[in-house]
Design a protein around this motif. Structure first.
Motif, PDB file in Angstrom:
ATOM      1  N   ARG B 383       0.843  -1.192   0.000  1.00 46.06           N
ATOM      2  CA  ARG B 383       0.000   0.000   0.000  1.00 46.06           C
ATOM      3  C   ARG B 383       0.882   1.247   0.000  1.00 46.06           C
ATOM      4  O   ARG B 383       1.981   1.240   0.568  1.00 46.06           O
ATOM      5  CB  ARG B 383      -0.888   0.050   1.250  1.00 46.06           C
ATOM      6  CG  ARG B 383      -1.898  -1.078   1.368  1.00 46.06           C
ATOM      7  CD  ARG B 383      -3.013  -0.923   0.346  1.00 46.06           C
ATOM      8  NE  ARG B 383      -4.018  -1.952   0.518  1.00 46.06           N
ATOM      9  CZ  ARG B 383      -3.938  -3.181  -0.002  1.00 46.06           C
ATOM     10  NH1 ARG B 383      -2.878  -3.524  -0.710  1.00 46.06           N
ATOM     11  NH2 ARG B 383      -4.912  -4.050   0.178  1.00 46.06           N
ATOM     12  N   ALA B 384       0.328   2.266  -0.618  1.00 42.64           N
ATOM     13  CA  ALA B 384       1.022   3.561  -0.583  1.00 42.64           C
ATOM     14  C   ALA B 384       0.460   4.397   0.544  1.00 42.64           C
ATOM     15  O   ALA B 384      -0.721   4.303   0.866  1.00 42.64           O
ATOM     16  CB  ALA B 384       0.847   4.290  -1.907  1.00 42.64           C
ATOM     17  N   GLN B 385       1.294   5.192   1.107  1.00 39.17           N
ATOM     18  CA  GLN B 385       0.914   5.966   2.274  1.00 39.17           C
ATOM     19  C   GLN B 385       1.624   7.308   2.179  1.00 39.17           C
ATOM     20  O   GLN B 385       2.813   7.355   1.845  1.00 39.17           O
ATOM     21  CB  GLN B 385       1.388   5.211   3.514  1.00 39.17           C
ATOM     22  CG  GLN B 385       0.660   5.583   4.757  1.00 39.17           C
ATOM     23  CD  GLN B 385       1.153   4.778   5.925  1.00 39.17           C
ATOM     24  OE1 GLN B 385       2.313   4.355   5.949  1.00 39.17           O
ATOM     25  NE2 GLN B 385       0.307   4.564   6.906  1.00 39.17           N
ATOM     26  N   ALA B 386       0.922   8.365   2.473  1.00 39.51           N
ATOM     27  CA  ALA B 386       1.580   9.679   2.527  1.00 39.51           C
ATOM     28  C   ALA B 386       2.080   9.876   3.940  1.00 39.51           C
ATOM     29  O   ALA B 386       1.288   9.997   4.874  1.00 39.51           O
ATOM     30  CB  ALA B 386       0.598  10.773   2.136  1.00 39.51           C
ATOM     31  N   ARG B 387       3.367   9.872   4.077  1.00 40.61           N
ATOM     32  CA  ARG B 387       3.943   9.951   5.411  1.00 40.61           C
ATOM     33  C   ARG B 387       4.629  11.283   5.598  1.00 40.61           C
ATOM     34  O   ARG B 387       5.111  11.884   4.640  1.00 40.61           O
ATOM     35  CB  ARG B 387       4.988   8.852   5.588  1.00 40.61           C
ATOM     36  CG  ARG B 387       4.378   7.556   5.975  1.00 40.61           C
ATOM     37  CD  ARG B 387       5.416   6.663   6.563  1.00 40.61           C
ATOM     38  NE  ARG B 387       4.882   5.347   6.767  1.00 40.61           N
ATOM     39  CZ  ARG B 387       5.643   4.289   6.974  1.00 40.61           C
ATOM     40  NH1 ARG B 387       6.962   4.426   6.975  1.00 40.61           N
ATOM     41  NH2 ARG B 387       5.115   3.116   7.172  1.00 40.61           N
ATOM     42  N   SER B 388       4.741  11.635   6.851  1.00 44.53           N
ATOM     43  CA  SER B 388       5.424  12.881   7.136  1.00 44.53           C
ATOM     44  C   SER B 388       6.931  12.608   7.166  1.00 44.53           C
ATOM     45  O   SER B 388       7.415  11.775   7.922  1.00 44.53           O
ATOM     46  CB  SER B 388       4.962  13.411   8.482  1.00 44.53           C
ATOM     47  OG  SER B 388       5.809  14.442   8.879  1.00 44.53           O
ATOM     48  N   GLY B 389       7.639  13.312   6.302  1.00 46.30           N
ATOM     49  CA  GLY B 389       9.093  13.123   6.265  1.00 46.30           C
ATOM     50  C   GLY B 389       9.795  14.004   7.267  1.00 46.30           C
ATOM     51  O   GLY B 389      10.873  13.695   7.739  1.00 46.30           O
ATOM     52  N   ASN B 390       9.169  15.112   7.565  1.00 50.20           N
ATOM     53  CA  ASN B 390       9.825  16.066   8.444  1.00 50.20           C
ATOM     54  C   ASN B 390       8.754  16.719   9.301  1.00 50.20           C
ATOM     55  O   ASN B 390       7.869  17.384   8.783  1.00 50.20           O
ATOM     56  CB  ASN B 390      10.555  17.115   7.591  1.00 50.20           C
ATOM     57  CG  ASN B 390      11.426  18.006   8.430  1.00 50.20           C
ATOM     58  OD1 ASN B 390      11.102  18.303   9.574  1.00 50.20           O
ATOM     59  ND2 ASN B 390      12.513  18.438   7.848  1.00 50.20           N
ATOM     60  N   LEU B 391       8.818  16.488  10.615  1.00 50.25           N
ATOM     61  CA  LEU B 391       7.774  17.001  11.493  1.00 50.25           C
ATOM     62  C   LEU B 391       7.785  18.519  11.538  1.00 50.25           C
ATOM     63  O   LEU B 391       6.757  19.153  11.696  1.00 50.25           O
ATOM     64  CB  LEU B 391       7.953  16.438  12.905  1.00 50.25           C
ATOM     65  CG  LEU B 391       7.431  15.016  13.098  1.00 50.25           C
ATOM     66  CD1 LEU B 391       7.723  14.544  14.486  1.00 50.25           C
ATOM     67  CD2 LEU B 391       5.938  14.943  12.803  1.00 50.25           C
TER      68      LEU B 391
END
Lengths: 204, 560
Positions: B383-391
């Motif tokens: 699955r693809a997920q939009a993740r936070s790369g930088n808080l």
């Protein structure tokens, strides 16, 4: 014939060195042992030879640069005439005139006068003998003034040596010019002015 | 008149002398002959040494002077400007130059001429010596077989002269950046070359930068060397702190190019002259392995993707395998719902060994097979997920992961491009949780609590008033009383008080008592029989000095 007799009538000649009157039969002066001649030996030929040689040398002397001037790294070579022109264009007309007279006018006058004397003597001309003799004395006097140029170059080249700032070096042209002056002096020396008057005796 | 015979007679004795004279004549004529020979030889020499005459055109004659400005090669004078004239259309200046005989190679068609003047650039100051000496024309001989008489002078000195050993390379880049002619080329931070020219690519898309790498360092340019633009400062804020990376101070100002061979190139060979390379934007992209053929894929995200930018990385199990290339909002008329379609490119080559193994197992690399492969992955939970790369910045990246408990979805293998199913991102989950918490908080009867608290506070202030009005005065009285008591106690213990005196007397009394008790005990210890018999005459208490006694038993009884 109130005039005194000619030396040759009395079979006499003059020693070139000490002025001793010698008999025509001797080859050496009995007093100073110098060689004696009736006239300067082979005068016309020698004068012609020296005159021609100096004329030939006069060409490279004027065409080749006489001086190399290096000011702050930018060097330039000057011939005699370009130096005269440069002085003239920079407003130093007096120096330009001096150099022009010493290095162009005087040698040219000498060439002209010597050639005139030689031709007139060979043609046994009676024309203006007194004036010709005066001309001969004149070129003998002015002869060494032509060395002015050579001396200036020699002095300046010896004095102006500040390495990178400026330096002046002599070039081939000044050697030829010096040779021109020396040869014309030799030519004048080997000319016997008494030849002018010989026509008086021999021709009439 | 009689002189004539005399004069004719005179040569007679000198006849031998005349012969010698004739010999002398020829000797004298040697002088002009020699003079003529010397003069002619000088002339011939001069005319032979007169080199070719060429004409160079410049934009301006600034600093040039006829008969003075020299032409130099490696600071050796090889010619002189003899005349300067305007061109016919007055747009240029034509300088006529007489070269020396030895300067024949400088008439080659591709020779270069430029005016050396003082110049100040980002790479330093040059031509300072010409401040004093005046400008001169620099020259560089070409290699061409064709000769020319007309040259176009360069306005700036060429950075590389023909004699220099080294190789030229062409770098292709999207834009020139801050590069310029003369910008340095670095290899391991040592300057080994420079940019010699640049021009737009023939199709106008991109720039071709020509660089020259000096010998012997040109051997380090190998067939798989990577070039990147080392201009400027590279500031990275990573887990290890702030990192500032730059080649050199001058490359910040003037730009620069760096190159290095990748670490995994064991069998590289030195590159050939005029080899072409790509010029990357920075070291990281330059050293990344070649990406190979890209594959386009699509993902549909139902939640807003604030923070996802074009070029954001696409990671597969943490490995960067691609980037986002497009983001488009879409709308469903029936559901009245918005969603975002994200287009990504995947570079399968970045998977390295994995890809090789997969190809081996699946037997090919065409579209259908890879679609089949991905279908398998999706079935296993990809699955693809939009993740936070930088808080801090809220930047999002697309992460492809296997979610074991993902809901099964229908995957269309024939779709072009392939569409990878998505799940809400981790940050989205977090956001939901935070939202729930906030909702719970908002449900709390905050107003009632505040009212209660308010009334409690009122009560408390009443109590405090009471304490202040009643308890405190009583307490003060008690304290005064206590102080009085303490003062009287103090008095009774003072130095001259009768109590103290009496106490002293009492103590003296006690002392005496103690002494008499001691005497008694001593007596008893020596004469214990006196308890029964009474005191004998010779047993006076003052006779206790006698040592003949061993009676001590009653002593412990008497002591207490």
């Amino acid at each position: 014939m109130s005039a005194p007799p000619y030396a040759r009538d009395l079979q006499l000649m003059l020693c070139h060195t000490c002025g001793q009157v010698c008999s025509q039969s001797v080859h050496h002066c009995p007093r100073c042992d110098g060689a004696v001649h009736r006239r300067k030996p082979n005068s016309l030929t020698r004068t012609w030879a020296f005159l021609l040689a100096s004329l030939i040398f006069y060409v490279p002397a004027n065409l080749l640069p006489v001086m190399y001037t290096n000011m702050f790294g930018s060097g330039s070579e000057n011939t005699i005439l370009s130096g005269v022109y440069e002085f003239w264009s920079h407003g130093s007309w007096d120096i330009a005139l001096l150099i022009f007279i010493a290095s162009v006018v005087v040698p040219c006058i000498k060439f002209f006068v010597l050639a005139t004397l030689l031709i007139s003597c060979q043609r046994r001309s009676h024309w203006a003998m007194r004036e010709r003799a005066r001309l001969y004395r004149f070129i003998e006097v002015i002869g060494y003034w032509s060395m002015l140029d050579v001396i200036v170059v020699a002095l300046v080249a010896a004095l102006v040596q500040f390495r990178a700032l400026s330096s002046i070096e002599p070039r081939m042209g000044i050697l030829f010019f010096g040779l021109v002056v020396v040869l014309t002096m030799w030519a004048a020396m080997s000319f016997d002015p008494r030849l002018i008057w010989d026509v008086e005796v021999e021709d009439v | 008149m009689s002189d004539h015979p005399g004069s004719k007679q005179s040569p007679a004795p000198g006849t031998p002398a005349v012969r010698t004279r004739r010999f002398n004549v020829s000797l004298v004529w040697l002088v002009p002959i020699v003079a003529a020979l010397v003069g002619v030889s000088m002339m011939i020499n001069n005319s032979l040494s007169a080199g070719p005459q060429i004409s160079i055109s410049f934009l301006t004659a600034e600093g040039l002077e006829a008969n003075k400005t020299q032409v130099k090669y490696k600071n050796v004078v090889i010619g002189k400007v003899t005349a300067i004239a305007l061109s016919d259309d007055r747009s240029k200046v034509n300088a006529t130059v007489e070269l020396d005989q030895s300067a024949q190679p400088f008439t080659a068609d591709d020779s270069m001429f430029w005016v050396v003047r003082p110049r100040i650039g980002a790479n330093g100051i040059s031509g300072v010596d010409t401040l004093l000496s005046g400008a001169f024309i620099g020259a560089d001989a070409g290699h061409s077989d064709k000769t020319s008489k007309q040259f176009v002078g360069l306005e700036t000195p060429p950075p590389v002269t023909y004699g220099q050993q080294g190789k030229r390379f062409t770098l292709h880049t999207d834009d020139l950046g801050s590069l310029d002619i003369g910008s340095p080329v670095y290899y391991r931070r040592i300057q080994v070359g420079q940019v010699i020219s640049y021009q737009l690519a023939s199709d106008g898309k991109g720039v071709d930068v020509r660089v020259f790498v000096n010998s012997p360092n040109d051997q380090y340019v190998t067939t798989d060397s990577r070039f990147w633009n080392a201009s400027g400062v590279d500031v990275t804020l990573g887990a290890n702190g702030l990192k500032v990376n730059t080649e050199s101070l001058s490359s910040i100002l003037a730009g620069g190019i760096a190159f290095v061979e990748p670490k995994y190139s064991p069998n590289s060979v030195p590159a050939a002259e005029n080899a072409t390379y790509a010029l990357f934007d920075d070291q990281d992209t330059a050293l990344a392995p070649p990406d190979g053929e890209p594959r386009y894929m699509r993902m549909r995200f139902d939640q807003p993707l604030r923070g996802l930018a074009i070029n954001a990385p696409v990671e597969f199990l943490g490995v960067n395998i691609g980037k986002v290339v497009s983001m488009n909002l879409d709308f469903d008329e029936q559901k009245k719902d918005f969603w975002t379609v994200v287009g990504v490119v995947i570079y399968p080559n970045r998977l390295g060994k994995v890809q090789a193994k997969l190809i081996k197992e699946w037997g090919g690399e065409d579209e259908a097979r890879s679609a089949e492969l991905i279908a398998g992955f999706v079935k296993r939970g990809l699955r693809a997920q939009a993740r936070s790369g930088n808080l801090l910045t809220g930047q999002l990246l697309i992460s492809l992961d296997f979610m074991p408990n993902a809901k099964p979805v229908v995957f269309d293998q024939n779709a072009k491009p392939l569409e990878i199913p998505t799940v809400p991102g981790s940050l989205d989950k977090l956001q939901e949780q935070v939202q729930q918490v906030v909702e719970k908080i908002s449900k709390l009867p905050l107003e009632a609590i505040a009212n209660n608290l308010n009334s409690s506070l009122g009560e408390m202030s009443k109590t405090l008033k009471q304490v202040n009005g009643e308890v405190l005065p009583q307490m003060r009285d008690t304290l005064v009383q206590t102080r009085k008591t303490l003062a009287s106690a103090n008095d009774s213990f003072s130095e001259d008080s009768p109590e103290r005196l009496r106490l002293g007397q009492a103590m003296d009394e006690v002392q005496r008592t103690a002494r008499s008790v001691r005497v008694l005990t001593d007596f008893l210890s020596r004469h214990p029989e006196s308890l029964i018999r009474g005191r004998l005459k010779d047993n006076q208490p003052d006779a206790y000095k006698s040592t003949s006694s061993s009676v001590r038993e009653p002593e412990p009884e008497a002591q207490p």
